[in-house]
Design a protein around this motif. Structure first.
Motif, PDB file in Angstrom:
ATOM      1  N   ILE A  38      45.659 -45.904   0.656  1.00 34.57           N
ATOM      2  CA  ILE A  38      46.340 -45.456  -0.566  1.00 34.57           C
ATOM      3  C   ILE A  38      45.678 -44.183  -1.088  1.00 34.57           C
ATOM      4  O   ILE A  38      46.351 -43.193  -1.400  1.00 34.57           O
ATOM      5  CB  ILE A  38      46.323 -46.582  -1.624  1.00 34.57           C
ATOM      6  N   HIS A  40      43.774 -42.088   0.626  1.00 34.92           N
ATOM      7  CA  HIS A  40      43.861 -41.036   1.635  1.00 34.92           C
ATOM      8  C   HIS A  40      45.226 -40.351   1.600  1.00 34.92           C
ATOM      9  O   HIS A  40      45.309 -39.116   1.619  1.00 34.92           O
ATOM     10  CB  HIS A  40      43.613 -41.674   3.009  1.00 34.92           C
ATOM     11  N   VAL A  41      46.305 -41.150   1.538  1.00 32.44           N
ATOM     12  CA  VAL A  41      47.653 -40.568   1.528  1.00 32.44           C
ATOM     13  C   VAL A  41      47.882 -39.811   0.220  1.00 32.44           C
ATOM     14  O   VAL A  41      48.392 -38.687   0.227  1.00 32.44           O
ATOM     15  CB  VAL A  41      48.718 -41.671   1.742  1.00 32.44           C
ATOM     16  N   ALA A  42      47.459 -40.393  -0.895  1.00 29.67           N
ATOM     17  CA  ALA A  42      47.597 -39.693  -2.177  1.00 29.67           C
ATOM     18  C   ALA A  42      46.788 -38.402  -2.152  1.00 29.67           C
ATOM     19  O   ALA A  42      47.257 -37.357  -2.615  1.00 29.67           O
ATOM     20  CB  ALA A  42      47.148 -40.600  -3.322  1.00 29.67           C
ATOM     21  N   MET A  44      45.729 -36.512   0.537  1.00 32.68           N
ATOM     22  CA  MET A  44      46.243 -35.486   1.439  1.00 32.68           C
ATOM     23  C   MET A  44      47.572 -34.920   0.946  1.00 32.68           C
ATOM     24  O   MET A  44      47.905 -33.767   1.219  1.00 32.68           O
ATOM     25  CB  MET A  44      46.402 -36.032   2.864  1.00 32.68           C
ATOM     26  N   SER A  45      48.340 -35.738   0.197  1.00 37.79           N
ATOM     27  CA  SER A  45      49.603 -35.244  -0.361  1.00 37.79           C
ATOM     28  C   SER A  45      49.367 -34.133  -1.372  1.00 37.79           C
ATOM     29  O   SER A  45      50.307 -33.417  -1.735  1.00 37.79           O
ATOM     30  CB  SER A  45      50.373 -36.389  -1.030  1.00 37.79           C
ATOM     31  N   ALA A  47      48.137 -31.392  -0.922  1.00 38.78           N
ATOM     32  CA  ALA A  47      48.453 -30.090  -0.316  1.00 38.78           C
ATOM     33  C   ALA A  47      49.867 -29.652  -0.685  1.00 38.78           C
ATOM     34  O   ALA A  47      50.162 -28.458  -0.723  1.00 38.78           O
ATOM     35  CB  ALA A  47      48.297 -30.165   1.198  1.00 38.78           C
ATOM     36  N   PHE A  48      50.726 -30.619  -0.958  1.00 35.50           N
ATOM     37  CA  PHE A  48      52.120 -30.331  -1.303  1.00 35.50           C
ATOM     38  C   PHE A  48      52.245 -29.974  -2.778  1.00 35.50           C
ATOM     39  O   PHE A  48      53.181 -29.296  -3.186  1.00 35.50           O
ATOM     40  CB  PHE A  48      52.960 -31.560  -0.916  1.00 35.50           C
ATOM     41  N   ILE A  49      51.263 -30.393  -3.599  1.00 40.82           N
ATOM     42  CA  ILE A  49      51.312 -30.109  -5.032  1.00 40.82           C
ATOM     43  C   ILE A  49      50.607 -28.783  -5.317  1.00 40.82           C
ATOM     44  O   ILE A  49      51.169 -27.887  -5.945  1.00 40.82           O
ATOM     45  CB  ILE A  49      50.633 -31.259  -5.820  1.00 40.82           C
ATOM     46  N   SER A  50      49.353 -28.661  -4.838  1.00 41.48           N
ATOM     47  CA  SER A  50      48.584 -27.452  -5.108  1.00 41.48           C
ATOM     48  C   SER A  50      47.452 -27.316  -4.103  1.00 41.48           C
ATOM     49  O   SER A  50      46.674 -28.249  -3.911  1.00 41.48           O
ATOM     50  CB  SER A  50      48.022 -27.514  -6.542  1.00 41.48           C
ATOM     51  N   LEU A  51      47.353 -26.163  -3.461  1.00 41.88           N
ATOM     52  CA  LEU A  51      46.291 -25.944  -2.474  1.00 41.88           C
ATOM     53  C   LEU A  51      44.917 -25.961  -3.125  1.00 41.88           C
ATOM     54  O   LEU A  51      43.925 -26.321  -2.503  1.00 41.88           O
ATOM     55  CB  LEU A  51      46.499 -24.604  -1.755  1.00 41.88           C
ATOM     56  N   GLU A  52      44.860 -25.564  -4.413  1.00 39.73           N
ATOM     57  CA  GLU A  52      43.589 -25.538  -5.132  1.00 39.73           C
ATOM     58  C   GLU A  52      43.043 -26.961  -5.273  1.00 39.73           C
ATOM     59  O   GLU A  52      41.867 -27.221  -4.997  1.00 39.73           O
ATOM     60  CB  GLU A  52      43.816 -24.901  -6.506  1.00 39.73           C
ATOM     61  N   HIS A  54      43.932 -29.467  -3.402  1.00 44.16           N
ATOM     62  CA  HIS A  54      43.686 -29.923  -2.034  1.00 44.16           C
ATOM     63  C   HIS A  54      42.302 -29.479  -1.560  1.00 44.16           C
ATOM     64  O   HIS A  54      41.531 -30.275  -1.016  1.00 44.16           O
ATOM     65  CB  HIS A  54      44.780 -29.347  -1.121  1.00 44.16           C
ATOM     66  N   ASP A  55      41.960 -28.211  -1.813  1.00 41.64           N
ATOM     67  CA  ASP A  55      40.643 -27.683  -1.417  1.00 41.64           C
ATOM     68  C   ASP A  55      39.516 -28.452  -2.097  1.00 41.64           C
ATOM     69  O   ASP A  55      38.515 -28.792  -1.471  1.00 41.64           O
ATOM     70  CB  ASP A  55      40.547 -26.193  -1.801  1.00 41.64           C
ATOM     71  N   LEU A  58      39.096 -31.850  -0.509  1.00 38.49           N
ATOM     72  CA  LEU A  58      38.450 -31.785   0.806  1.00 38.49           C
ATOM     73  C   LEU A  58      36.942 -31.593   0.652  1.00 38.49           C
ATOM     74  O   LEU A  58      36.147 -32.163   1.408  1.00 38.49           O
ATOM     75  CB  LEU A  58      39.053 -30.645   1.645  1.00 38.49           C
TER      76      LEU A  58
ATOM     77  N   MET B  96      51.531 -48.475   5.574  1.00 40.02           N
ATOM     78  CA  MET B  96      51.712 -48.929   4.193  1.00 40.02           C
ATOM     79  C   MET B  96      52.436 -50.280   4.148  1.00 40.02           C
ATOM     80  O   MET B  96      52.046 -51.166   3.391  1.00 40.02           O
ATOM     81  CB  MET B  96      52.493 -47.882   3.391  1.00 40.02           C
ATOM     82  N   VAL B 131      53.046 -44.247  -3.576  1.00 40.45           N
ATOM     83  CA  VAL B 131      52.171 -43.384  -2.776  1.00 40.45           C
ATOM     84  C   VAL B 131      52.827 -43.082  -1.421  1.00 40.45           C
ATOM     85  O   VAL B 131      52.739 -41.961  -0.909  1.00 40.45           O
ATOM     86  CB  VAL B 131      50.775 -44.024  -2.602  1.00 40.45           C
ATOM     87  N   LEU B 134      55.374 -40.454  -2.021  1.00 37.89           N
ATOM     88  CA  LEU B 134      54.692 -39.173  -2.222  1.00 37.89           C
ATOM     89  C   LEU B 134      54.288 -38.562  -0.878  1.00 37.89           C
ATOM     90  O   LEU B 134      54.531 -37.372  -0.619  1.00 37.89           O
ATOM     91  CB  LEU B 134      53.448 -39.373  -3.103  1.00 37.89           C
ATOM     92  N   ALA B 138      55.823 -35.177   0.740  1.00 38.72           N
ATOM     93  CA  ALA B 138      54.898 -34.083   1.074  1.00 38.72           C
ATOM     94  C   ALA B 138      55.078 -33.638   2.521  1.00 38.72           C
ATOM     95  O   ALA B 138      55.064 -32.443   2.818  1.00 38.72           O
ATOM     96  CB  ALA B 138      53.458 -34.524   0.829  1.00 38.72           C
ATOM     97  N   GLY B 142      56.323 -29.861   2.978  1.00 41.06           N
ATOM     98  CA  GLY B 142      55.300 -28.971   3.535  1.00 41.06           C
ATOM     99  C   GLY B 142      54.262 -28.570   2.497  1.00 41.06           C
ATOM    100  O   GLY B 142      54.326 -28.985   1.333  1.00 41.06           O
ATOM    101  N   ASN B 144      52.222 -26.489  -0.184  1.00 38.71           N
ATOM    102  CA  ASN B 144      52.595 -25.570  -1.246  1.00 38.71           C
ATOM    103  C   ASN B 144      51.502 -24.521  -1.425  1.00 38.71           C
ATOM    104  O   ASN B 144      50.467 -24.778  -2.023  1.00 38.71           O
ATOM    105  CB  ASN B 144      52.799 -26.373  -2.541  1.00 38.71           C
ATOM    106  N   GLY B 147      50.203 -22.600  -5.015  1.00 37.30           N
ATOM    107  CA  GLY B 147      49.124 -23.148  -5.820  1.00 37.30           C
ATOM    108  C   GLY B 147      49.512 -23.549  -7.223  1.00 37.30           C
ATOM    109  O   GLY B 147      48.664 -23.753  -8.069  1.00 37.30           O
TER     110      GLY B 147
END
Lengths: 135, 154
Positions: A38, A40-42, A44-45, A47-52, A54-55, A58, B96, B131, B134, B138, B142, B144, B147
């Motif tokens: 749960i 991990h998926v939340a 890694m997702s 990256a789809f919201i904001s790369l900042e 995501h960084d 990581l 899941m 989740v 989500l 995602a 792909g 984003n 940012g």
């Protein structure tokens, strides 16, 4: 809460030996892997919201608490996979039920053989990342 | 002393109630699902873990790698990016649902109060399905790169 305590106490004192311990560990490792999944998926997702974000996540995963948790995950995942295979095979082959204890001990052996090098490699990479020279 | 007489009719109290047909079918389907999803996850989850967590390693992760593997939102995707998205998509869905059903079985054993059990499972299912959704969204959209959270609104 008292029901939980008595459940844990009864589970630990029940004399089912290896088969019972594996049954308990299968449940605990399954719940642990699900909790990780749960997060991990939340994570890694992101990256789809904001790369900042995501960084930052990581970088957070490269800290000691996560590195130690990842070792527990490695053991839980490998154990759950191999023990689950044992359960599925035994259910399909009733003629093997005479050899339950052998199958149980064999699973423990395979888990140890797969998990030990995995954990060593991951731990070595973490130790190098945390204490390695020059970085 | 009638209980000691084997020829005496069994007490009606001792007759087990049959499981309702609908629930029986559901449990059989779930039993099958756990075996097949477990077999698929044996290859999917272990190959993913072996590659990303052991060979590459968490300390090598960077968002550049995520973009290369996953692809940017709004751009056409390559064959390898399509492969990774399908690979992760199938794995997320199977893992899941496998986890949700496993949690249901464990919760059913320990949460004896029906109201507590129902409330717990409703909350757990809502969280896990949210989740999962989500993660799948995602993978479809792909990475984003702009940012900004507002980009979703486009």
């Amino acid at each position: 809460m008292s029901a939980l305590i008595s459940t844990v106490r009864a589970s630990l004192s029940y004399r089912g030996r290896e088969g019972h311990w594996l049954w308990m560990l299968h449940r605990v490792s399954g719940l642990g892997v699900l909790l990780f999944l749960i997060l991990h998926v939340a994570g890694m997702s992101s990256a789809f919201i904001s790369l900042e974000i995501h960084d930052r996540l990581l970088e957070l995963y490269k800290t000691p608490p996560f590195a130690i948790g990842e070792l527990a995950l490695a053991f839980g995942l490998i154990f759950h996979a191999i023990n689950g295979t044992r359960i599925a095979i035994l259910e399909l082959k009733p003629e093997l039920w005479q050899k339950q204890q052998l199958a149980t001990r064999l699973s423990i052996l395979i888990v140890a053989l797969v998990a030990a090098p995995t954990i060593l490699i991951m731990a070595a990479k973490s130790i190098q990342a945390f204490f390695g020279a020059g970085e | 002393m009638s209980t000691l007489n084997p020829s005496a009719p069994a007490s009606p109290r001792r007759v087990a109630r049959p499981i309702p047909q609908g629930r029986n079918r559901f449990e059989r389907a779930m039993w099958l699902f756990m075996r097949f999803s477990g077999l698929a996850l044996l290859f999917l989850a272990l190959s993913h873990f072996g590659f990303q967590h052991i060979i590459v390693g968490t300390h090598q992760l960077s968002s550049e790698d995520t973009i290369v593997r996953w692809g940017l939102a709004g751009e056409s995707i390559t064959v390898s990016q399509l492969f990774w998205r399908l690979y992760y998509g199938v794995m997320v869905l199977l893992a899941m649902l496998h986890g949700l059903n496993g949690l249901r079985q464990v919760a059913y054993d320990y949460l004896k109060n029906k109201t507590v059990y129902n409330a717990f499972m409703a909350a757990a299912a809502a969280l896990i399905l949210a989740v999962t959704a989500l993660g799948v969204i995602a993978l479809i959209v792909g990475v984003n790169a702009s940012g900004a959270v507002e980009a979703i609104a486009r």
